[in-house]
Design a protein around this motif. Structure first.
Motif, PDB file in Angstrom:
ATOM      1  N   SER A  77      60.029  45.255  -4.077  1.00  0.00           N
ATOM      2  CA  SER A  77      59.470  44.973  -5.403  1.00  0.00           C
ATOM      3  C   SER A  77      59.514  43.475  -5.712  1.00  0.00           C
ATOM      4  O   SER A  77      58.529  42.902  -6.200  1.00  0.00           O
ATOM      5  N   ARG A  81      56.272  40.768  -6.127  1.00  0.00           N
ATOM      6  CA  ARG A  81      56.144  39.947  -7.336  1.00  0.00           C
ATOM      7  C   ARG A  81      56.138  38.455  -6.988  1.00  0.00           C
ATOM      8  O   ARG A  81      55.293  37.695  -7.465  1.00  0.00           O
ATOM      9  N   SER A  90      47.464  37.200 -11.513  1.00  0.00           N
ATOM     10  CA  SER A  90      48.026  38.145 -12.462  1.00  0.00           C
ATOM     11  C   SER A  90      48.085  39.510 -11.781  1.00  0.00           C
ATOM     12  O   SER A  90      47.525  39.706 -10.696  1.00  0.00           O
ATOM     13  N   ARG A  91      48.718  40.458 -12.432  1.00  0.00           N
ATOM     14  CA  ARG A  91      48.751  41.812 -11.878  1.00  0.00           C
ATOM     15  C   ARG A  91      47.342  42.399 -11.822  1.00  0.00           C
ATOM     16  O   ARG A  91      47.011  43.154 -10.913  1.00  0.00           O
ATOM     17  N   GLU A  92      46.525  42.020 -12.793  1.00  0.00           N
ATOM     18  CA  GLU A  92      45.135  42.482 -12.814  1.00  0.00           C
ATOM     19  C   GLU A  92      44.372  41.943 -11.605  1.00  0.00           C
ATOM     20  O   GLU A  92      43.596  42.676 -10.984  1.00  0.00           O
ATOM     21  N   VAL A 102      46.370  48.461 -12.504  1.00  0.00           N
ATOM     22  CA  VAL A 102      47.414  47.515 -12.896  1.00  0.00           C
ATOM     23  C   VAL A 102      48.735  48.255 -13.063  1.00  0.00           C
ATOM     24  O   VAL A 102      49.797  47.728 -12.717  1.00  0.00           O
ATOM     25  N   SER A 103      48.687  49.489 -13.563  1.00  0.00           N
ATOM     26  CA  SER A 103      49.920  50.259 -13.758  1.00  0.00           C
ATOM     27  C   SER A 103      50.632  50.513 -12.432  1.00  0.00           C
ATOM     28  O   SER A 103      51.863  50.541 -12.376  1.00  0.00           O
ATOM     29  N   THR A 106      52.375  47.280 -11.552  1.00  0.00           N
ATOM     30  CA  THR A 106      53.534  47.124 -12.424  1.00  0.00           C
ATOM     31  C   THR A 106      54.687  48.004 -11.970  1.00  0.00           C
ATOM     32  O   THR A 106      55.833  47.550 -11.884  1.00  0.00           O
ATOM     33  N   ARG A 107      54.410  49.261 -11.647  1.00  0.00           N
ATOM     34  CA  ARG A 107      55.472  50.183 -11.217  1.00  0.00           C
ATOM     35  C   ARG A 107      56.069  49.752  -9.885  1.00  0.00           C
ATOM     36  O   ARG A 107      57.270  49.906  -9.661  1.00  0.00           O
ATOM     37  N   GLU A 109      56.234  46.570  -8.763  1.00  0.00           N
ATOM     38  CA  GLU A 109      57.014  45.352  -8.997  1.00  0.00           C
ATOM     39  C   GLU A 109      58.306  45.617  -9.761  1.00  0.00           C
ATOM     40  O   GLU A 109      59.266  44.864  -9.622  1.00  0.00           O
ATOM     41  N   THR A 110      58.339  46.671 -10.575  1.00  0.00           N
ATOM     42  CA  THR A 110      59.572  46.997 -11.298  1.00  0.00           C
ATOM     43  C   THR A 110      60.471  47.920 -10.501  1.00  0.00           C
ATOM     44  O   THR A 110      61.579  48.229 -10.922  1.00  0.00           O
TER      45      THR A 110
END
Length: 162
Positions: A77, A81, A90-92, A102-103, A106-107, A109-110
């Motif tokens: 992760s 990032r 960006s994540r987009e 994008v979700s 995000t998941r 990277e977290t």
């Protein structure tokens, strides 16, 4: 019969089965406290006879060759990032480049989601990073406790610590 965690003897006529971390194991009384004790599976009431006209279905057997030779690195992760941020994306932007939402980015990277092999390959190629590492095929037989003669989780944990 031996406890699958510590290797202590377990009575064969009445083994204790406990669900520990999602796996049902045969364990001793002390190790059963680590999980939830499971009821014995019910015995089948009748045996279904096979129809002679039924198709022969082959069961797939797995060998060492079927085991994965690569696995995801532990801090994937953070690597994803860092690589994305180093390219000033960006994540987009990353999502658009690998055709993912994008979700999902995000998941990943977290650390809430572990990417499958296909997504991992896309991330590696797009971000120019290495997320998969070779798995060392350790011969577990050399680490078997000589007194018990069988593999237990305790023996495997000793291997991982080395």
């Amino acid at each position: 019969m031996e406890c699958e965690i510590c290797g202590k003897p377990v009575p064969e006529h009445n083994p204790i089965r406990a669900k520990i971390e999602g796996s049902v194991m045969v364990v001793c009384k002390e190790c059963s406290k680590l999980g939830k004790i499971q009821k014995a599976p019910p015995k089948p009431r009748y045996v279904q006879q096979k129809n002679k006209q039924q198709k022969n279905t082959k069961k797939k057997t797995y060998s060492r060759r079927d085991e994965p030779s690569e696995e995801l690195i532990e801090d994937f992760s953070n690597e994803v990032r860092k690589a994305r941020e180093s390219k000033n994306w960006s994540r987009e932007d990353l999502g658009r480049k690998i055709n993912e939402r994008v979700s999902v980015i995000t998941r990943i990277e977290t650390g809430k989601m572990t990417p499958d092999n296909k997504l991992t390959k896309k991330l590696e190629k797009t971000l120019n990073i290495k997320l998969l590492e070779e798995v060392n095929n350790v011969d577990l037989n050399q680490f078997i406790n000589s007194s018990s003669g069988e593999r237990t989780l305790g023996n495997v944990m000793k291997i991982k610590r080395k």
